[in-house]
Motif scaffolding. Structure first.
Motif: not given
Ligand code: TMP
Length: 254
Positions: A97-101
């Motif tokens: 999981a990272a960024g826009s998620l």
């Protein structure tokens, strides 16, 4: 060299007419943008490094039978590619999981995902590249069900391969973005990987320290942006410390 006719200028690259029909020249700029070009900057040397890194990755993909638009590198900032009909999707593959998620679903950055997730975004700057479902893609005719089957299979294969490739040089492949195009040969159509694969389009974290070695350093004002791109190239064996121009294979990390 005679200047070629410019066909398209994007945020990070320019496309010129190629030397033969069906080919284009892809020029890598140092310009960087984020948040749909609301943030603009220059990462000195990025174009040279991304040209090299993308060449390296496209060649490795070719070796495992993944078709790409890449033909050959021409010089420091340009590569010859096959002209394809770009499918208007950004295909994002995520392992962590990272960024826009993380933002959209409230999952802490760094949380490993239970399985790799493939997402589609509709390539449209005016709309800010919205997340879309297969239903939208097939209903609006951006890609067919068969195209999406090929895209999904290629994306997962590329993810498996690149995860291993980066792991071998001490880098965790958190997520990355792919673009695909349609290539016609006689009456046959093939879906091939297009655009670029580079620290502009991947999240790459040092396996030991978690240090970000990608464009998030620019997006989030983390500093040492140029150094991060150089470090990725160096680890892949593309930029030996001595500055030799010969390509070496990747070094293996214990
Ligand atoms: P995201 O978390 O912002 O959706 O980004 C997912 C991945 O896609 C990340 O590796 C960066 C890459 N990416 C691009 O290549 N181009 C873009 O315009 C965006 C927003 C992300």
């Amino acid at each position: 060299m005679a200047r070629r006719r410019q066909l398209y200028e994007g945020k990070a690259k320019i496309l010129f007419e190629g030397p033969e029909p069906g080919t284009l020249v892809q020029y890598f700029k140092d310009d960087a943008t984020a948040f749909n070009a609301q943030k603009k900057g220059v990462i000195t040397g990025k174009g040279v490094l991304n040209n090299r890194i993308s060449e390296f990755i496209m060649l490795r993909l070719h070796e495992i039978g993944v078709p790409t638009h890449f033909v050959r590198r021409l010089n420091m900032r340009e590569q010859l590619i096959r002209e394809v009909e770009i499918i208007p999707l950004e295909v994002v593959v995520r392992n962590v999981a990272a960024g826009s998620l993380s933002t959209r679903l409230g999952i802490a950055e760094g949380t490993p995902l239970p399985r790799s997730i493939v997402e589609y975004y509709y390539k449209n700057d005016a709309l800010g590249d919205p997340l879309v479902a297969e239903e939208h893609i097939t209903a609006f005719g951006w890609a067919s069900v068969q195209d999406l089957d090929d895209i999904m299979a290629l994306s997962l294969r590329i993810n498996d391969f690149l995860t291993g490739l980066f792991l071998g040089v001490g880098i965790r492949l958190v997520d990355f973005k792919l673009e695909f195009g349609r290539l016609w040969e006689n009456d046959e159509m093939r879906i091939v990987v297009a655009d670029e694969i580079s620290p502009d389009s991947c999240r790459l974290w040092d396996i030991k320290t978690g240090e970000k070695l990608d464009k998030d350093r620019f997006r989030r004002d983390l500093g040492r942006v140029e150094e991060a791109y150089q470090e990725v190239a160096r680890r892949l064996g593309i930029l030996p410390e001595a500055g030799a121009r010969d390509l070496k294979g990747p070094e293996t990390m214990q």
